[in-house]
Design an enzyme around this catalytic site. Structure first.
Site, short mmCIF file in Angstrom:
data_model
loop_
_atom_site.label_atom_id
_atom_site.label_comp_id
_atom_site.label_asym_id
_atom_site.label_seq_id
_atom_site.Cartn_x
_atom_site.Cartn_y
_atom_site.Cartn_z
N ARG A 145 0.80 -1.23 0.05
CA ARG A 145 -0.04 -0.03 0.14
C ARG A 145 0.86 1.44 -0.26
O ARG A 145 2.12 1.31 0.55
CB ARG A 145 -1.07 -0.17 1.21
CG ARG A 145 -1.81 -1.25 1.39
CD ARG A 145 -2.71 -1.08 2.80
NE ARG A 145 -3.58 -2.33 2.61
CZ ARG A 145 -3.45 -3.48 3.40
NH1 ARG A 145 -1.96 -3.77 3.85
NH2 ARG A 145 -4.25 -4.40 3.46
N ARG B 141 -1.26 -1.60 -7.07
CA ARG B 141 -1.41 -2.96 -5.84
C ARG B 141 -2.44 -3.79 -6.61
O ARG B 141 -2.15 -5.09 -6.90
CB ARG B 141 -1.71 -2.29 -4.48
CG ARG B 141 -2.20 -3.20 -3.68
CD ARG B 141 -2.32 -2.80 -2.22
NE ARG B 141 -3.29 -3.51 -1.49
CZ ARG B 141 -2.67 -4.19 -0.59
NH1 ARG B 141 -1.45 -4.41 -0.53
NH2 ARG B 141 -3.53 -5.14 0.37
N HIS C 69 -2.61 2.82 -5.59
CA HIS C 69 -3.23 1.76 -5.28
C HIS C 69 -3.77 0.76 -6.21
O HIS C 69 -3.80 -0.33 -6.30
CB HIS C 69 -4.75 2.09 -4.35
CG HIS C 69 -5.23 1.06 -3.41
ND1 HIS C 69 -4.30 0.74 -2.30
CD2 HIS C 69 -6.10 0.36 -3.09
CE1 HIS C 69 -5.02 -0.24 -1.42
NE2 HIS C 69 -5.99 -0.53 -2.15
N LYS D 59 -2.32 -2.69 7.97
CA LYS D 59 -3.52 -2.53 8.84
C LYS D 59 -3.40 -3.27 10.01
O LYS D 59 -3.03 -4.44 9.91
CB LYS D 59 -4.77 -2.78 7.74
CG LYS D 59 -4.79 -1.59 6.77
CD LYS D 59 -6.25 -1.93 6.01
CE LYS D 59 -6.38 -0.80 4.93
NZ LYS D 59 -7.66 -1.17 4.35
N TYR E 8 -10.34 -10.21 -6.87
CA TYR E 8 -9.28 -10.27 -8.02
C TYR E 8 -9.54 -11.42 -8.96
O TYR E 8 -9.22 -11.05 -10.05
CB TYR E 8 -7.96 -10.14 -7.70
CG TYR E 8 -7.50 -9.30 -6.95
CD1 TYR E 8 -7.36 -7.77 -7.43
CD2 TYR E 8 -7.29 -9.14 -5.43
CE1 TYR E 8 -7.26 -6.67 -6.56
CE2 TYR E 8 -7.13 -8.14 -4.61
CZ TYR E 8 -7.16 -6.94 -5.18
OH TYR E 8 -6.97 -5.80 -4.49
N HIS F 131 -4.02 -9.27 3.32
CA HIS F 131 -5.51 -9.24 3.50
C HIS F 131 -5.78 -10.09 4.81
O HIS F 131 -5.40 -11.28 4.77
CB HIS F 131 -6.05 -9.61 2.46
CG HIS F 131 -6.25 -8.87 1.37
ND1 HIS F 131 -6.61 -9.27 -0.16
CD2 HIS F 131 -6.02 -7.21 1.09
CE1 HIS F 131 -6.55 -7.96 -0.86
NE2 HIS F 131 -6.36 -6.96 -0.09
#
Length: 314
Positions: free
Chosen positions: A166, A263, A260, A190, A295, A286
């Site tokens: 990110r 990514r 992004h 995150k 995706y 994730h």
């Protein structure tokens, strides 16, 4: 800055907002951006409640919550914004209930619009290669005074695409987080979760050129140990990194993309190349495999287009 035309919240409500913000920072591991957004959302909710007769947190019943979201929907706010504000209200009231500040949590029955699960622009492999080739060519051809910035843009674009990190992870990385020889970068994602991500030879080449020839020209006495430095020697900011990617896209004459999207492009190309979902999930950081599964839809759409163009009985 406080708006002089907006009266301050009552002390008890302002204290609850402060307590909730501390909770997000110390227990939840949310990013600074998320904390600011949630704090602003909760403050807006409480101001609405005060204007509509509530004198404390117990006035936040389901009718009040629905009225707040409905008023914002009437103003034309997007479904994504409404979904985030609903999430902020639920997080706040869940915390307030846990802390004993409210007798019950009315937000458990609060429904908010589902955010459309859309992806930003995904470059084709050819377009991604053209963007990165442009970045390399710009760096190699740059005049001495512009060379550090060109090397920085090249290295950033290669790392964003080559590792799928990110933009916040890239700008937060320090020199010690990158091993060019092993071709890995350690990032803090995150929720404060650390992960180690591999990258390829092109990204290693660009990073080596930046660290050896570009970064030293920007170092100042007070410079941090950041991997990427800005023009004044401080840590390179996310906005500046985004601008650099937009400029590269324009120079390469590909679809305008944000960092992004690089990514997302990396994830899509990994899956199209045969990588399994679990591996891509690890690379992207994730928490939920379902996020990574988005995706597969992109690649399925591509296959459908090929099928319809090539198969006589499509």
């Amino acid at each position: 800055m406080t708006d002089p035309d907006v009266p301050p919240l009552p002390a008890a409500l302002a204290g609850a907002v402060d307590g909730f913000s501390r909770h997000l920072a110390t227990r939840q591991g949310h990013s600074a951006h998320t904390r600011r957004a949630y704090r602003a959302d909760v403050t807006a909710l409480l101001r609405y409640a005060v204007r509509h007769g509530a004198d404390g947190l117990d006035g936040l019943d389901l009718t009040m919550l629905r009225g707040w979201l409905g008023a914002q929907a009437d103003r034309g706010l997007s479904r994504a914004t409404l979904a985030r504000r609903g999430a902020a209200a639920r997080a706040f009231l869940r915390w307030a209930h846990h802390e004993g500040l409210v007798a019950s949590d009315p937000s458990v029955r609060l429904a908010t619009p589902r955010t459309p699960r859309t992806l930003p622009t995904v470059l084709s492999t050819r377009a991604a290669a053209r963007l990165l080739d442009t970045a390399r060519s710009d760096a190699e051809a740059a005049e001495p005074e512009h060379r550090p910035a060109a090397l920085r843009a090249w290295a950033a674009a290669e790392l964003l695409y080559g590792s799928g990190v990110r933009i916040g992870e890239l700008t937060a990385a320090d020199l010690t987080d990158v091993d060019v020889c092993e071709r890995i970068v350690r990032v803090l994602g995150k929720g404060g979760k650390e992960r180690v991500v591999p990258f390829g030879v092109p990204a290693a080449r660009a990073l080596q050129a930046w660290v050896s020839d570009g970064r030293p020209a920007l170092v100042r006495a007070a410079s941090p140990a950041a991997l990427f430095l800005g023009d004044r020697g401080g840590r390179w900011g996310q906005r500046q990194a985004r601008d650099a990617v937009h400029r590269l896209a324009a120079r390469a004459e590909v679809d305008d993309v944000a960092p992004h999207a690089l990514r997302h492009s990396a994830a899509t190309h990994l899956l199209a190349g045969g990588s399994d979902l679990r591996s891509v999930q690890e690379v992207l950081g994730h928490a939920d495999l379902g996020t990574t599964q988005r995706y597969t839809h992109v690649d399925a759409d591509r296959l459908r287009q090929v099928f319809e163009q090539a198969f006589p009985r499509a």
